[in-house]
Write a protein that holds these residues in place. Structure first.
Motif, PDB file in Angstrom:
ATOM      1  N   ASN A 114       0.807  -1.472  -0.013  1.00 46.68           N
ATOM      2  CA  ASN A 114      -0.074   0.171   0.173  1.00 46.68           C
ATOM      3  C   ASN A 114       1.036   1.101  -0.073  1.00 46.68           C
ATOM      4  O   ASN A 114       1.662   1.413   0.741  1.00 46.68           O
ATOM      5  CB  ASN A 114      -0.756   0.278   1.349  1.00 46.68           C
ATOM      6  N   ILE A 115       0.822   2.063  -0.962  1.00 44.21           N
ATOM      7  CA  ILE A 115       1.428   3.343  -1.064  1.00 44.21           C
ATOM      8  C   ILE A 115       0.424   4.347  -1.359  1.00 44.21           C
ATOM      9  O   ILE A 115      -0.271   4.589  -2.105  1.00 44.21           O
ATOM     10  CB  ILE A 115       2.624   3.231  -2.277  1.00 44.21           C
ATOM     11  N   ALA A 116       0.574   5.447  -0.287  1.00 45.47           N
ATOM     12  CA  ALA A 116      -0.148   6.563  -0.146  1.00 45.47           C
ATOM     13  C   ALA A 116       0.501   7.769  -0.444  1.00 45.47           C
ATOM     14  O   ALA A 116       1.202   8.546   0.425  1.00 45.47           O
ATOM     15  CB  ALA A 116      -0.855   6.529   1.068  1.00 45.47           C
ATOM     16  N   MET A 117       0.598   8.321  -1.714  1.00 47.13           N
ATOM     17  CA  MET A 117       1.373   9.451  -2.024  1.00 47.13           C
ATOM     18  C   MET A 117       0.541  10.753  -1.820  1.00 47.13           C
ATOM     19  O   MET A 117      -0.930  10.887  -2.318  1.00 47.13           O
ATOM     20  CB  MET A 117       1.654   9.254  -3.475  1.00 47.13           C
ATOM     21  N   VAL A 118       0.931  11.828  -1.326  1.00 46.96           N
ATOM     22  CA  VAL A 118       0.291  13.008  -1.085  1.00 46.96           C
ATOM     23  C   VAL A 118       0.970  14.210  -1.335  1.00 46.96           C
ATOM     24  O   VAL A 118       2.225  14.300  -1.182  1.00 46.96           O
ATOM     25  CB  VAL A 118      -0.030  13.098   0.713  1.00 46.96           C
ATOM     26  N   GLN A 119       0.433  15.171  -2.242  1.00 42.81           N
ATOM     27  CA  GLN A 119       0.941  16.282  -2.204  1.00 42.81           C
ATOM     28  C   GLN A 119       0.127  17.484  -1.818  1.00 42.81           C
ATOM     29  O   GLN A 119      -0.919  17.639  -2.053  1.00 42.81           O
ATOM     30  CB  GLN A 119       1.031  16.738  -3.977  1.00 42.81           C
ATOM     31  N   HIS A 159      -2.274  -1.475  -3.570  1.00 33.28           N
ATOM     32  CA  HIS A 159      -3.064  -0.213  -3.618  1.00 33.28           C
ATOM     33  C   HIS A 159      -2.200   1.019  -3.542  1.00 33.28           C
ATOM     34  O   HIS A 159      -1.253   0.948  -2.992  1.00 33.28           O
ATOM     35  CB  HIS A 159      -3.850  -0.346  -2.302  1.00 33.28           C
ATOM     36  N   VAL A 160      -2.450   1.608  -4.638  1.00 29.37           N
ATOM     37  CA  VAL A 160      -1.644   2.931  -4.743  1.00 29.37           C
ATOM     38  C   VAL A 160      -2.736   4.230  -4.803  1.00 29.37           C
ATOM     39  O   VAL A 160      -3.606   4.255  -5.535  1.00 29.37           O
ATOM     40  CB  VAL A 160      -0.802   3.001  -6.054  1.00 29.37           C
ATOM     41  N   SER A 161      -2.534   4.945  -4.177  1.00 31.41           N
ATOM     42  CA  SER A 161      -3.276   6.397  -4.069  1.00 31.41           C
ATOM     43  C   SER A 161      -2.500   7.594  -4.171  1.00 31.41           C
ATOM     44  O   SER A 161      -1.444   7.595  -3.858  1.00 31.41           O
ATOM     45  CB  SER A 161      -4.030   6.518  -2.684  1.00 31.41           C
ATOM     46  N   TYR A 162      -3.258   8.660  -4.954  1.00 31.57           N
ATOM     47  CA  TYR A 162      -2.439   9.947  -5.049  1.00 31.57           C
ATOM     48  C   TYR A 162      -3.400  11.097  -4.723  1.00 31.57           C
ATOM     49  O   TYR A 162      -4.622  11.384  -5.300  1.00 31.57           O
ATOM     50  CB  TYR A 162      -2.044  10.085  -6.819  1.00 31.57           C
ATOM     51  N   ASP A 163      -2.918  11.510  -3.677  1.00 36.22           N
ATOM     52  CA  ASP A 163      -4.167  12.876  -2.859  1.00 36.22           C
ATOM     53  C   ASP A 163      -3.430  14.111  -3.294  1.00 36.22           C
ATOM     54  O   ASP A 163      -2.404  14.460  -2.577  1.00 36.22           O
ATOM     55  CB  ASP A 163      -4.015  12.514  -1.265  1.00 36.22           C
ATOM     56  N   ASP A 164      -3.934  14.653  -4.322  1.00 40.13           N
ATOM     57  CA  ASP A 164      -3.442  15.884  -4.885  1.00 40.13           C
ATOM     58  C   ASP A 164      -4.230  17.079  -4.099  1.00 40.13           C
ATOM     59  O   ASP A 164      -5.554  17.356  -4.625  1.00 40.13           O
ATOM     60  CB  ASP A 164      -3.664  16.000  -6.366  1.00 40.13           C
ATOM     61  N   ARG A 165      -3.954  17.428  -3.162  1.00 40.08           N
ATOM     62  CA  ARG A 165      -4.810  18.521  -2.119  1.00 40.08           C
ATOM     63  C   ARG A 165      -4.814  19.819  -2.698  1.00 40.08           C
ATOM     64  O   ARG A 165      -5.500  20.667  -2.297  1.00 40.08           O
ATOM     65  CB  ARG A 165      -4.070  18.368  -0.928  1.00 40.08           C
ATOM     66  N   LYS A 166      -3.971  20.185  -3.540  1.00 40.64           N
ATOM     67  CA  LYS A 166      -4.040  21.583  -4.362  1.00 40.64           C
ATOM     68  C   LYS A 166      -4.972  21.475  -5.369  1.00 40.64           C
ATOM     69  O   LYS A 166      -5.908  22.335  -5.428  1.00 40.64           O
ATOM     70  CB  LYS A 166      -2.761  21.899  -4.824  1.00 40.64           C
ATOM     71  N   ALA A 167      -5.160  20.358  -6.059  1.00 41.12           N
ATOM     72  CA  ALA A 167      -6.400  20.400  -7.020  1.00 41.12           C
ATOM     73  C   ALA A 167      -7.469  19.638  -6.331  1.00 41.12           C
ATOM     74  O   ALA A 167      -8.509  19.667  -7.055  1.00 41.12           O
ATOM     75  CB  ALA A 167      -6.029  19.602  -8.309  1.00 41.12           C
ATOM     76  N   GLY A 168      -7.346  18.985  -4.945  1.00 43.73           N
ATOM     77  CA  GLY A 168      -8.660  18.259  -4.567  1.00 43.73           C
ATOM     78  C   GLY A 168      -8.841  17.128  -5.317  1.00 43.73           C
ATOM     79  O   GLY A 168     -10.339  17.165  -5.339  1.00 43.73           O
TER      80      GLY A 168
END
Length: 268
Positions: A114-119, A159-168
């Motif tokens: 599980n990799i949770a990428m966050v920007q 499971h891989v997720s990319y949470d782009d908090r700038k773009a929402g």
């Protein structure tokens, strides 16, 4: 008894003792010794805290290691949840070919990685590691030829997720199952994968005819096939890496609804 026969008996006895040592020594070393050393070296190399589950090691008839549930922490400012985790790692390398400088990976399996990428909104991300710089390679040292093969190489339920908090926006790759195989570095490298991309089921089939040529900067034939309900594509051409990467592909496919495809990946 002749002198040669005595030497042969002594040599045989030595081999038996060494073989027994290879089998017994790993059992005598507590698993915590392996685990603590791996954690310390990995933490130092990545600049993040690394926790490793129970570790088991064996050296015969192949070099084999297993690690239980393990995690890599997030940097400061990204919460308490780990950046990456896995339920289990299984790895094994054939012992005999190593004597001839050939790496034969019998098994490399990641179970539920599980990799949770966050920007963040300020542009910072958690996948950029503060890795210590190593020694610069000596230019007069020729690169050693690589000889390798891949046997049972798999990812199970990743499971891989990319949470782009700038773009929402939040993008996910879930229920990922992947299998790769390669008989030698200059033989075809095949990767087959399936899973869900933002809840869109997909199947991916990739083939690189000659990975060695591709890494050496020479063009290698490459085929990529992607099959989903919203897009079916096939890329066929050549790819070369090296100092000046080059590619030449022809594209063939169909998109029944560009609007539905854009909606699936939150594209406006």
């Amino acid at each position: 008894m002749s002198r040669m026969k005595k030497i042969a008996i002594i040599a045989g006895a030595v081999l038996v003792v060494l073989g027994g040592a290879v089998l017994v020594i790993p059992m005598l070393i507590p698993s915590d010794v392996y685990r603590q050393r791996i954690e310390a070296e990995a933490t130092k190399a990545l600049g993040r805290e690394v926790k490793v589950g129970q570790v088991g090691v064996s050296l015969f008839p192949r070099i084999e290691a297993r690690a239980g549930a393990s995690t890599i922490s997030n940097p400061e400012g990204f919460g308490d949840q780990p950046f990456a985790s896995m339920k289990e790692l299984r790895a094994a390398v054939a012992l005999w070919p190593l004597l001839f400088q050939k790496v034969e990976i019998d098994e490399f399996v990641l179970v539920e990685p599980n990799i949770a990428m966050v920007q963040l909104a300020d542009g910072r991300n958690n996948w950029t590691f503060d890795v210590p710089e190593g020694e610069a390679p000596q230019p007069d040292q020729p690169a050693k030829p690589l000889s390798a093969s891949l046997g049972d190489v798999r990812i199970l339920n990743g499971h891989v997720s990319y949470d782009d908090r700038k773009a929402g926006q939040l993008h996910t790759l879930s229920k990922l199952n992947l299998k790769a195989d390669m008989q030698a570095i200059d033989k075809p490298f095949n990767v087959r994968a399936d899973g869900l991309a933002n809840d869109l089921a997909f199947k991916l089939d990739t083939r690189i005819e000659n990975p060695q040529s591709m890494m050496d900067g020479l063009a290698s034939p490459v085929t990529i096939k992607l099959d989903t309900d919203l897009i079916k594509t096939e890329l066929d051409g050549t790819l070369a890496l090296g100092e000046q990467p080059a590619f030449d592909f022809k594209f063939d496919g169909e998109i029944p609804s560009a609007v539905q495809l854009a909606d699936a990946f939150q594209v406006k």
